[in-house]
Design a protein around this motif. Structure first.
Motif, PDB file in Angstrom:
ATOM      1  N   LEU A 187       0.829  -1.203   0.000  1.00  0.00           N
ATOM      2  CA  LEU A 187       0.000   0.000   0.000  1.00  0.00           C
ATOM      3  C   LEU A 187       0.867   1.257   0.000  1.00  0.00           C
ATOM      4  O   LEU A 187       0.549   2.250  -0.678  1.00  0.00           O
ATOM      5  N   TYR A 188       1.962   1.209   0.725  1.00  0.00           N
ATOM      6  CA  TYR A 188       2.907   2.335   0.712  1.00  0.00           C
ATOM      7  C   TYR A 188       3.517   2.513  -0.677  1.00  0.00           C
ATOM      8  O   TYR A 188       3.581   3.629  -1.206  1.00  0.00           O
ATOM      9  N   ARG A 189       3.946   1.401  -1.271  1.00  0.00           N
ATOM     10  CA  ARG A 189       4.546   1.467  -2.606  1.00  0.00           C
ATOM     11  C   ARG A 189       3.557   1.997  -3.642  1.00  0.00           C
ATOM     12  O   ARG A 189       3.927   2.768  -4.537  1.00  0.00           O
TER      13      ARG A 189
ATOM     14  N   LEU B 151       0.652   8.035   4.717  1.00  0.00           N
ATOM     15  CA  LEU B 151      -0.660   8.148   5.359  1.00  0.00           C
ATOM     16  C   LEU B 151      -1.602   6.982   5.045  1.00  0.00           C
ATOM     17  O   LEU B 151      -2.285   6.484   5.955  1.00  0.00           O
ATOM     18  N   PRO B 152      -1.718   6.509   3.790  1.00  0.00           N
ATOM     19  CA  PRO B 152      -2.597   5.364   3.552  1.00  0.00           C
ATOM     20  C   PRO B 152      -2.234   4.116   4.370  1.00  0.00           C
ATOM     21  O   PRO B 152      -3.117   3.537   5.027  1.00  0.00           O
TER      22      PRO B 152
ATOM     23  N   PHE C  63      -8.141   0.328  -0.705  1.00  0.00           N
ATOM     24  CA  PHE C  63      -8.392   1.364  -1.710  1.00  0.00           C
ATOM     25  C   PHE C  63      -9.292   2.462  -1.138  1.00  0.00           C
ATOM     26  O   PHE C  63      -9.139   3.633  -1.482  1.00  0.00           O
ATOM     27  N   TYR C  64     -10.258   2.082  -0.301  1.00  0.00           N
ATOM     28  CA  TYR C  64     -11.065   3.088   0.400  1.00  0.00           C
ATOM     29  C   TYR C  64     -10.137   4.035   1.162  1.00  0.00           C
ATOM     30  O   TYR C  64     -10.289   5.265   1.111  1.00  0.00           O
ATOM     31  N   ILE C  65      -9.217   3.436   1.915  1.00  0.00           N
ATOM     32  CA  ILE C  65      -8.281   4.231   2.705  1.00  0.00           C
ATOM     33  C   ILE C  65      -7.457   5.140   1.798  1.00  0.00           C
ATOM     34  O   ILE C  65      -7.293   6.342   2.062  1.00  0.00           O
TER      35      ILE C  65
END
Length: 448
Positions: A102-104, A117-118, A429-431
């Motif tokens: 998610l960071y990438r 942040l995500p 993906f919401y985040i």
């Protein structure tokens, strides 16, 4: 180095939240296989059969489930020992990888420290951590979908046939984990190929499409052919009862559907205040109750589980064909139901303060419920705004938006109740889109 330290801290926060949730919801107390029920018990049984007999033995199952998660459990139990702890360890590892992915992914869209942040928000959000110590396919599906997304973004930046093959393999594995992903493949493939149009000639794009199609067909089509050969049914998962319940729901009265819509928006307690008696017999409970009674009746007549599923399938499809309009109407409340806020046990707050805490005045209970629901709907609005802005500004975000739309649309169209766990794969993906909306707002304010 600083970025690695920050990401490591986020991972630590996520694991800590997951452990706390595991203690609070009781998942970490389930240390023996015999303590598990329903789907979890089924998955464990399949995994142990795979280890002992080299087969999932679908011919003796009450239901046929997708094969990848039992295989994942079998690997966990085979490598680390036959105990739930083994799965907890492997799923915690996948959870860590999901935070890294998610960071990438965020680095492609967000600048500077905003990219952290995500994953930070996801680490703090109880929904993601809840699945780490739960025997269920959600953690695996989340990891696979994030992996597909990341490979696709790398592919768009520097195309290669290896990435095409990896993307197809990951998509095939996701489909064997969550079969509903099967029907998203054509549009997903188009979106991937669109991202390549500026990097290579049309002939090369067709070659990439052929590679993806070949790998995906071998993985998913191969399993479906196996089912057809051994079970005379190509489906990855038995879904007859699903179609039957939706078919019955499409025949429901407008009053029942109106009550269900109010409950989806504001919960059973408020629905009961408008439609007296709803809280005692919520619409999804009535639908599933009818299905269970019919199943028991058919079982009592001596029909096999596969024969019963076929009966449900055929009857359900017939009902749906006769009530096309009812499908759409009955799906409206499911939109809110599948996106309902959940507690630390993973359950929707639909029944929150209903029949409990009678010492709290009714008006105060309504105020509490409305406050939670309004805040939650506003948060969903921010996510929707982020989706719109991302689509407008960056073609690379189209796949994530498509997945959010697809997982919502397909589940609300066919499932009653549309439980929140069904959209677990797209929760990251919401985040992301919620953070993206805040980032875009910040950019606008700074520009002024």
């Amino acid at each position: 180095m600083q970025d690695k330290i920050i990401l490591g801290g986020i991972i630590g926060i996520g694991l800590a939240v997951a452990v706390v949730l595991g203690f609070l919801n009781g998942n970490l107390a389930l240390t023996r296989f015999e303590q598990y029920r329903d789907d979890a018990a089924f998955y464990n049984e399949k995994a142990l059969l795979l280890l002992d007999q080299g087969s999932l033995r679908d011919d003796i199952s009450h239901f046929r489930k997708p094969p990848l998660y039992p295989a994942f459990l079998a690997v966990s139990y085979g490598a680390l020992g036959r105990r739930p702890l083994s799965t907890w360890v492997t799923q915690a590892f996948l959870y860590v990888l999901a935070l890294v992915l998610l960071y990438r992914i965020s680095l492609f869209f967000l600048s500077g420290k905003f990219a952290f942040l995500p994953p930070l928000a996801y680490a703090l959000f109880w929904v993601g951590g809840f699945y780490v110590f739960k025997i269920g396919s959600e953690t695996l599906a989340i990891f696979l979908l994030l992996g597909i997304t990341y490979i696709g973004l790398l592919h768009a930046r520097a195309p290669s046939k290896t990435k095409s093959a990896a993307w197809a393999v990951a998509y095939g594995l996701l489909t064997l984990t969550k079969p509903i992903a099967l029907y998203s493949m054509p549009i997903s493939l188009v979106l991937l190929l669109v991202s390549l149009r500026h990097h290579m000639p049309r002939k090369s794009i067709f070659q990439h499409a052929a590679i993806i199609g070949a790998f995906f067909i071998v993985i998913v089509g191969g399993w479906m052919l196996r089912n057809q050969y051994y079970l005379n049914d190509y489906q990855i998962e038995q879904t007859g009862h699903v179609f039957w319940v939706k078919g019955v729901a499409s025949e429901a009265s407008y009053r029942d559907l109106a009550a269900y819509t109010v409950a989806g928006l504001f919960g059973d307690h408020i629905a009961d205040a408008v439609f007296t008696g709803y809280a005692d017999q919520p619409f999804p409970l009535i639908m599933n109750g009818r299905a269970k009674r019919l199943w028991a009746d058919l079982d009592g007549r001596g029909l096999s589980d596969f024969e019963i599923d076929k009966y449900f399938h055929d009857e359900g499809i017939a009902k749906l064909k006769d009530n096309i309009f009812g499908i759409g109407i009955s799906s409206i409340p499911s939109i809110f139901e599948i996106n309902a806020p959940t507690n630390h046990r993973g359950f929707s707050l639909a029944h929150f303060l209903t029949g409990t805490h009678e010492d709290i005045p009714s008006l105060l209970r309504i105020l509490i419920i409305l406050t939670i629901r309004v805040v939650w709907l506003m948060m969903l609005g921010v996510v929707a705004f982020g989706c719109v802005r991302a689509v407008q500004r960056d073609v690379r975000s189209w796949f994530m938006v498509w997945m959010v739309f697809y997982f919502n649309a397909m589940h609300v169209l066919i499932l009653i109740p549309a439980e929140t766990r069904y959209i677990a794969p797209v929760i990251p993906f919401y985040i992301f889109f919620g953070v993206y909306a805040a980032w875009r707002l910040r950019c606008v304010l700074v520009a002024r």
